[in-house]
Scaffold this motif. Structure first.
Motif, short mmCIF file in Angstrom:
data_model
loop_
_atom_site.label_atom_id
_atom_site.label_comp_id
_atom_site.label_asym_id
_atom_site.label_seq_id
_atom_site.Cartn_x
_atom_site.Cartn_y
_atom_site.Cartn_z
N GLU A 13 27.95 9.39 -0.35
CA GLU A 13 28.07 10.25 -0.47
C GLU A 13 29.64 10.95 0.17
N SER A 14 29.80 10.31 1.50
CA SER A 14 31.07 10.33 1.78
C SER A 14 32.43 9.59 0.19
N ARG A 15 31.63 7.89 0.08
CA ARG A 15 32.19 7.04 -1.29
C ARG A 15 32.72 7.87 -2.25
N LYS A 16 31.89 9.24 -2.81
CA LYS A 16 32.18 9.74 -4.13
C LYS A 16 33.51 10.52 -3.85
N ASN A 17 34.51 10.41 -2.18
CA ASN A 17 35.62 10.50 -2.46
C ASN A 17 36.96 10.06 -2.00
N ALA A 18 36.40 8.31 -2.09
CA ALA A 18 36.78 6.95 -1.70
C ALA A 18 37.62 6.87 -3.17
N ASP A 19 38.69 5.54 -2.52
CA ASP A 19 40.13 4.94 -3.79
C ASP A 19 38.04 3.64 -3.64
N ALA A 26 32.94 3.04 -4.14
CA ALA A 26 33.52 4.33 -5.21
C ALA A 26 33.56 3.56 -6.50
N TYR A 29 30.84 3.83 -8.49
CA TYR A 29 30.44 5.23 -8.64
C TYR A 29 31.80 5.17 -10.09
#
Ligand SMILES: N=c1c2ncn([C@@H]3O[C@H](COP(=O)(O)OP(=O)(O)OP(=O)(O)O)[C@@H](O)[C@H]3O)c2ncn1[C@@H]1O[C@H](COP(=O)(O)O)[C@@H](O)[C@H]1O
Length: 107
Positions: A13-19, A26, A29
């Motif tokens: 879930e946190s990787r949805k905002n990762a580089d 990421a 995604y």
């Protein structure tokens, strides 16, 4: 067991905002649904080959890859591993009901 899945789900879930440059997830995604589905197909095929070869260690390794990429798909779809566990529990409950009905029929 489900704690490990929950922790991994949180990370995914946190990787949805990762580089995408610094995270494999990421990057997947960013590539989109087809790339995730392609990985699931590849890992499923590699799992099948390992099983046909009778290589249990490789089956474990490939199945971990397969589960991982299925978890990425769940996250991408806005779903959680608990949703899958709930579906399995529902089926277990259903088969319990069928068993009970069969027992009743055989009395
Ligand atoms: N469990 C995994 C995991 N399992 C497998 N993989 C990656 O899945 C890929 C498997 O594909 P292949 O075997 O085809 O290897 P590849 O040739 O490198 O893959 P492609 O570049 O061709 O897609 C590899 O790159 C592995 O590193 C994983 N990558 C990440 N995780 C978990 O996800 C978390 C987040 O990862 P990042 O997003 O990278 O921080 C990590 O902390 C781990 O807990």
């Amino acid at each position: 067991m489900s704690e490990i899945l929950s922790r991994l789900a949180e990370t995914l879930e946190s990787r949805k905002n990762a580089d995408p440059a610094s995270s494999y997830v990421a990057k997947l995604y960013a590539k989109g649904l087809d790339a995730i589905l392609k990985k699931i197909g590849e890992e499923a095929t590699e799992t099948v080959i390992a099983a046909k070869d009778g290589d249990k260690a490789q089956v474990l390794y490939e199945m971990a890859d397969l589960w991982f990429h299925c978890m990425v798909l769940l996250a991408q779809q806005g779903l959680h591993p608990d949703d899958v566990l709930a579906e399995l529990a529902r089926r277990e409950g259903l088969s319990g009901l069928v068993e009970k009905a069969n027992r009743r029929d055989n009395v």
